[in-house]
Design an enzyme around this catalytic site. Structure first.
Site, mmCIF file in Angstrom:
data_model
loop_
_atom_site.group_PDB
_atom_site.id
_atom_site.type_symbol
_atom_site.label_atom_id
_atom_site.label_comp_id
_atom_site.label_asym_id
_atom_site.label_seq_id
_atom_site.Cartn_x
_atom_site.Cartn_y
_atom_site.Cartn_z
ATOM 1 N N HIS A 233 -1.261 -26.003 1.993
ATOM 2 C CA HIS A 233 -0.972 -24.919 2.910
ATOM 3 C C HIS A 233 -0.667 -23.739 1.981
ATOM 4 C CE1 HIS A 233 1.825 -22.739 5.753
ATOM 5 N NE2 HIS A 233 1.124 -23.483 6.605
ATOM 6 N N CYS A 271 -4.131 -21.280 7.350
ATOM 7 C CA CYS A 271 -3.052 -21.005 8.426
ATOM 8 C C CYS A 271 -3.086 -19.561 8.652
ATOM 9 C CB CYS A 271 -1.558 -21.159 7.864
ATOM 10 S SG CYS A 271 -0.466 -20.677 8.479
ATOM 11 N N HIS A 298 -3.995 -24.405 10.939
ATOM 12 C CA HIS A 298 -2.842 -24.041 11.519
ATOM 13 C C HIS A 298 -3.078 -22.642 12.352
ATOM 14 C CE1 HIS A 298 0.599 -25.842 9.164
ATOM 15 N NE2 HIS A 298 -0.066 -26.716 9.556
ATOM 16 N N ASP A 356 0.037 -23.468 15.951
ATOM 17 C CA ASP A 356 1.283 -23.382 14.699
ATOM 18 C C ASP A 356 2.372 -22.520 15.420
ATOM 19 O OD1 ASP A 356 3.027 -23.976 12.631
ATOM 20 O OD2 ASP A 356 1.750 -22.700 11.281
ATOM 21 N N HIS A 357 3.625 -22.963 15.473
ATOM 22 C CA HIS A 357 4.887 -22.235 15.999
ATOM 23 C C HIS A 357 4.495 -21.707 17.433
ATOM 24 C CE1 HIS A 357 5.815 -21.094 11.485
ATOM 25 N NE2 HIS A 357 5.786 -22.478 11.705
ATOM 26 N N TYR A 373 9.396 -24.273 16.903
ATOM 27 C CA TYR A 373 8.565 -25.272 17.516
ATOM 28 C C TYR A 373 9.153 -25.985 18.848
ATOM 29 C CZ TYR A 373 6.439 -26.241 13.068
ATOM 30 O OH TYR A 373 5.522 -25.997 11.858
HETATM 31 C C1 DNO Z 1 5.909 -24.241 9.089
HETATM 32 C C2 DNO Z 1 5.047 -25.287 8.349
HETATM 33 C C3 DNO Z 1 5.271 -25.383 6.914
HETATM 34 C C4 DNO Z 1 4.167 -26.183 6.409
HETATM 35 C C5 DNO Z 1 4.397 -26.791 5.045
HETATM 36 C C6 DNO Z 1 3.170 -27.493 4.567
HETATM 37 O O1 DNO Z 1 6.126 -24.369 10.243
HETATM 38 O O2 DNO Z 1 3.871 -24.413 8.483
HETATM 39 O O3 DNO Z 1 6.611 -25.964 7.085
HETATM 40 O O4 DNO Z 1 4.568 -27.516 7.196
HETATM 41 O O5 DNO Z 1 4.592 -25.669 4.231
HETATM 42 O O6 DNO Z 1 3.290 -28.112 3.338
#
Ligand code: DNO
Length: 393
Positions: A233, A271, A298, A356-357, A373
């Site tokens: 990531h 991401c 992501h 994501d988020h 989340y």
């Molecule tokens: C946040 C996430 C990070 C991710 C880690 C992966 O929402 O994208 O916490 O899970 O960095 O190792």
């Protein structure tokens, strides 16, 4: 794409049984009870897998199997931690779980200065404000040498931010930065951070990059033999914080590391939210250059805000289709990569993604949810992304 949802385990306010309603088929989760460096017992992995299967879902991705600080700094117990990491991979593979996300960010995982900034539409969004972060660094953590890391204009604004904070606001900011974000370093104190910062004395970006390559040199061949995919990531945000090196911030950073450990098992988590904070990042170019090695996506969006330091943007977590990343172009590129893999006969032709988020919307604000989340906000994100995928397909 395999449509996934991050679930933090039995303590997550969203139940597994809710997930079929949100539209996801895959689950992204981790055994958060085990500290970095500790082996995950196979029985605990099997138990989690069964829980997910009982809800009619599949555990698609481990996020994260965390890399310990000891491994990142090549500290004294490194050999034991590497052994535990490999043993956890062996057990995950034995349970049929093949994709494992991790990151190599020193000390702080993802970082924001505000988790619930009110938005004009009535909901809230997460925010990273550089002067506020600098206020924490310069005046609350009071890190020696911090002043050298910020141009004068940032120091001045940081002083103004700090002067406007009362005790409660200072504590809130501290919690938000070092202890508040799910999946990150739950529960650290300022002194914990100071002690950990000292372990990076003398570790340059070049050294940290080498440590990452050394880590992958050890674990990627093992993962390869097990038929697994590791996916790093990116740094979030994609620049140095607290004077620490960060080495997975740009497409070139990825190209360098993936070339150095040139095995399919050594791959990337794309991401778009993290990397998209960099004005030079181009997600389509990332897919074009590194597509075959992208094992997880992501999909989220950020909107850069004016920042007094051109190299470090402030940003807001935007609705999934409204930030600086062109989500349609990104998905088109990812889906073209899937088509390419199918033609090649690759078994892993379908790439797991998760929304994501999300912003906190509607009833999110009255439910318990982890910062970033929320149920409704992420569900809106997933629905929008699914719409794009359906149209492109
Ligand atoms: C946040 C996430 C990070 C991710 C880690 C992966 O929402 O994208 O916490 O899970 O960095 O190792």
């Amino acid at each position: 794409m395999i449509e996934c949802w991050r679930w933090f385990g039995p303590d997550d306010p969203t139940q597994l049984s809710d997930l079929p309603q949100v539209g996801a088929t895959g689950v992204v989760t981790a055994l958060h009870v085990f500290a970095p460096g500790v082996e995950w017992p196979r029985a605990a992995i099997a138990e989690r897998k069964a829980m997910i299967a009982a809800a009619g879902l599949t555990w698609e991705v481990v996020e994260s199997l965390p890399v310990s600080e000891t491994i990142k700094t090549q500290g004294a117990d490194m050999a034991a931690h590497l052994k535990a990491y490999k043993a956890s991979l062996t057990s995950l593979a034995a349970e049929g779980i093949e994709t494992v996300c991790y990151n190599f960010m020193p000390i702080l995982d993802w970082t924001r200065t505000q988790t619930r900034a009110p938005q004009p539409h009535g909901g809230t969004a997460m925010l990273f404000d550089l002067p506020t972060f600098a206020a924490f660094d310069l005046h609350i953590l009071a890190r020696p040498g911090a002043a050298e890391d910020y141009p004068e204009v940032v120091r001045v604004q940081a002083g103004q931010v700090h002067a406007g904070l009362d005790d409660a606001a200072r504590q809130q900011l501290t919690r938000t930065i070092i202890a508040g974000l799910p999946g990150a370093n739950d529960g650290w104190t300022l002194d914990d951070v100071r002690a950990r910062l000292a372990t990076y004395d003398g570790i340059t970006p070049a050294q940290l990059r080498q440590n990452l390559i050394d880590f992958l040199g050890e674990v990627a061949p093992h993962a390869q033999a097990l038929g697994m995919r590791l996916c790093c990531h990116p740094d979030d945000p994609p620049f140095s914080l607290l004077g620490l090196p960060r080495v997975m911030s740009t497409t070139d950073d990825y190209a360098h590391v993936l070339e150095a450990v040139n095995l399919p098992s050594s791959g990337a988590t794309l991401c778009t939210g993290s990397m998209g904070v960099d004005p030079f990042f181009d997600a389509v170019e990332f897919v074009r250059r590194l597509g075959p090695r992208i094992h997880f996506a992501h999909l989220r969006n950020t909107k850069r805000l004016p920042s007094p330091d051109p190299a470090r943007a402030s940003f807001l977590e935007a609705p999934h289709l409204e930030g600086d990343t062109d989500m349609v172009a990104t998905l088109r590129a990812l889906m073209a990569e899937e088509t390419r893999r199918r033609a090649e006969g690759r078994a892993d032709h379908t790439i797991p993604m998760r929304p994501d988020h999300g912003q906190e919307l509607l009833t999110d604000r009255t439910r318990d949810s982890l910062p970033g989340y929320p149920l409704i906000g992420r569900m809106r994100g997933l629905a929008e992304l699914r719409g794009i995928m359906a149209a492109l397909a």
